[in-house]
Design an enzyme around this catalytic site. Structure first.
Site, PDB file in Angstrom:
ATOM      1  N   CYS A 197      31.643  -2.765  91.251  1.00  9.67           N
ATOM      2  CA  CYS A 197      30.678  -1.799  91.786  1.00  9.67           C
ATOM      3  C   CYS A 197      30.266  -2.133  93.221  1.00  9.67           C
ATOM      4  O   CYS A 197      31.054  -2.013  94.139  1.00  9.67           O
ATOM      5  CB  CYS A 197      29.484  -1.680  90.857  1.00  9.67           C
ATOM      6  SG  CYS A 197      28.521  -0.166  91.133  1.00  9.67           S
TER       7      CYS A 197
ATOM      8  N   GLU B  62      31.585  -3.127  81.928  1.00 13.06           N
ATOM      9  CA  GLU B  62      30.868  -4.158  81.169  1.00 13.06           C
ATOM     10  C   GLU B  62      29.587  -3.654  80.520  1.00 13.06           C
ATOM     11  O   GLU B  62      28.992  -4.352  79.682  1.00 13.06           O
ATOM     12  CB  GLU B  62      30.534  -5.350  82.083  1.00 13.06           C
ATOM     13  CG  GLU B  62      29.328  -5.165  82.986  1.00 13.06           C
ATOM     14  CD  GLU B  62      29.562  -4.330  84.235  1.00 13.06           C
ATOM     15  OE1 GLU B  62      28.657  -4.273  85.091  1.00 13.06           O
ATOM     16  OE2 GLU B  62      30.653  -3.732  84.351  1.00 13.06           O
TER      17      GLU B  62
ATOM     18  N   ARG C  94      13.671   2.999  82.728  1.00 11.04           N
ATOM     19  CA  ARG C  94      13.002   2.206  83.768  1.00 11.04           C
ATOM     20  C   ARG C  94      12.555   3.088  84.914  1.00 11.04           C
ATOM     21  O   ARG C  94      11.433   2.967  85.415  1.00 11.04           O
ATOM     22  CB  ARG C  94      13.964   1.134  84.266  1.00 11.04           C
ATOM     23  CG  ARG C  94      13.452   0.269  85.417  1.00 11.04           C
ATOM     24  CD  ARG C  94      14.617  -0.356  86.155  1.00 11.04           C
ATOM     25  NE  ARG C  94      15.472   0.659  86.763  1.00 11.04           N
ATOM     26  CZ  ARG C  94      16.743   0.433  87.134  1.00 11.04           C
ATOM     27  NH1 ARG C  94      17.300  -0.744  86.923  1.00 11.04           N
ATOM     28  NH2 ARG C  94      17.450   1.405  87.702  1.00 11.04           N
TER      29      ARG C  94
ATOM     30  N   SER D 107      26.853   4.043  87.857  1.00  9.84           N
ATOM     31  CA  SER D 107      25.426   4.099  88.174  1.00  9.84           C
ATOM     32  C   SER D 107      25.251   3.600  89.607  1.00  9.84           C
ATOM     33  O   SER D 107      25.096   2.407  89.837  1.00  9.84           O
ATOM     34  CB  SER D 107      24.630   3.234  87.193  1.00  9.84           C
ATOM     35  OG  SER D 107      23.260   3.246  87.517  1.00  9.84           O
TER      36      SER D 107
ATOM     37  N   LYS E  19      22.206  10.377  93.012  1.00  7.13           N
ATOM     38  CA  LYS E  19      22.811   9.242  92.316  1.00  7.13           C
ATOM     39  C   LYS E  19      23.802   9.718  91.266  1.00  7.13           C
ATOM     40  O   LYS E  19      23.562  10.706  90.562  1.00  7.13           O
ATOM     41  CB  LYS E  19      21.710   8.409  91.650  1.00  7.13           C
ATOM     42  CG  LYS E  19      22.215   7.184  90.917  1.00  7.13           C
ATOM     43  CD  LYS E  19      21.057   6.422  90.276  1.00  7.13           C
ATOM     44  CE  LYS E  19      21.543   5.174  89.551  1.00  7.13           C
ATOM     45  NZ  LYS E  19      20.430   4.422  88.932  1.00  7.13           N
TER      46      LYS E  19
ATOM     47  N   HIS F 245      31.287   0.466  85.866  1.00  9.28           N
ATOM     48  CA  HIS F 245      30.682  -0.608  85.078  1.00  9.28           C
ATOM     49  C   HIS F 245      31.289  -0.663  83.673  1.00  9.28           C
ATOM     50  O   HIS F 245      30.617  -0.334  82.689  1.00  9.28           O
ATOM     51  CB  HIS F 245      29.172  -0.397  84.975  1.00  9.28           C
ATOM     52  CG  HIS F 245      28.435  -0.742  86.223  1.00  9.28           C
ATOM     53  ND1 HIS F 245      28.233  -2.039  86.645  1.00  9.28           N
ATOM     54  CD2 HIS F 245      27.866   0.057  87.166  1.00  9.28           C
ATOM     55  CE1 HIS F 245      27.553  -2.043  87.777  1.00  9.28           C
ATOM     56  NE2 HIS F 245      27.312  -0.788  88.123  1.00  9.28           N
TER      57      HIS F 245
END
Length: 311
Positions: A142, A237, A249, A192, A163, A235
């Protein structure tokens, strides 16, 4: 074979609970075997979460892997206990003289900053330069992939209007490439981030090859001409709930984030999210370890100087 980690690393208990074979240092010392030596530069705020995510994927390989953790600086972390950092992480000066079979550099929550504005940009550049002589293969994730494109090739990224968050469909651009062995023609990957690198610019660069891409997320898997550097812009992972944790969040911080795309059933964030990328992520890391690290690295890491993978 297992991934070898320190006996008391929190990820050990988590992964054993998932029936992933994790070998303690104590048991590994009793074995007469040359494990792969991997270094992970962890730039994410929640170190323990990221360690666990990466070790989960590395532990899926039949190869024994010896992992060391590296930090970019020794200032106190806001999200990880100092005792954990001091017990399990090393500073760059402690590893500068070592050679490694592989290096992983994680992403970082720095999407809206110019690289030169990043407090540790000089340190990142130094480690990237060092890695080209001291690691058989480097996997950039990333933000780290964007940083490496910029530092190594002068390719700049641009900020998206909004985003990109969610799970997006990707396709293979090349079929007969070791990294993509076993991949479906189309597969899903979480993203992300606020920034993106031009797909056309990457394809036009003579030293780079785009292996997989998305109509929305752009280039996903890119390798250099020597297959030494692997750039992963998403991502693989992430766990099933990582995007949900980020979404909640941001809501709690008073922001108005978009619901992650293709993540919740019928895009309803009140329902449990679905994971559609775990098989691909495990295969990606397994192929990288086997074909780009294990098959290429010298038995004696002192013989690494001047070695070019795939020669």
């Amino acid at each position: 074979m297992p991934v070898k980690v320190p006996d008391s690393l929190p990820a050990s208990a988590i992964l054993r609970g998932e029936n992933i074979f994790v070998m303690s240092e104590t048991r590994a010392e009793a074995q007469n075997i040359r494990p792969l030596k991997l270094l992970i530069l962890n730039l994410m705020p929640n170190k323990i979460e990221t360690e666990t995510q990466l070790l989960r994927l590395l532990g899926n390989s039949p190869l024994q892997v010896d992992v060391e953790l590296l930090r970019i600086h020794n200032r106190p972390s806001k999200h990880t206990p100092c005792d954990h950092m001091n017990a399990f992480y090393r500073d760059f000066e402690q590893v500068r003289g070592n050679n490694y079979d592989g290096l992983i550099i994680t992403g970082a929550p720095l999407g809206d900053l110019e690289f030169e504005e990043v407090a540790y940009w000089d340190e990142i550049r130094a480690i990237i330069d060092w890695s080209q002589q001291h690691a058989t293969s480097v996997l950039f994730l990333c933000w780290a992939a964007h940083a490496a494109f910029y530092h190594l090739y002068g390719i700049k990224r641009y900020l998206r209007e909004e985003k990109i968050s969610g799970v997006f469909q990707h396709r293979r651009v090349h079929e007969h490439v070791p990294l993509l062995r076993g991949f479906d023609d189309e597969f899903w990957v979480p993203h992300s981030r606020y920034a993106q690198v031009s797909l056309d610019q990457l394809k036009a660069h003579g030293d780079l090859k785009v292996l997989a891409e998305s109509d929305v997320a752009g280039a996903y898997l890119v390798v250099d001409q020597n297959n030494r550097n692997l750039f992963v812009t998403g991502h693989p992972e992430y766990t099933r709930t990582t995007l949900q944790d980020e979404y909640r969040r941001d809501l709690a911080a008073g922001l108005t984030p978009q619901v992650p795309n293709h993540y919740y059933p019928e895009d309803d964030p009140t329902r449990p999210p679905r994971a559609s990328w775990h098989a691909h992520g495990a295969l990606l890391f397994s192929n990288w370890l086997n074909y780009y690290v294990y098959q290429q690295t010298p038995f004696d890491l002192n013989d690494m100087a001047g070695m070019t993978p795939w020669e």
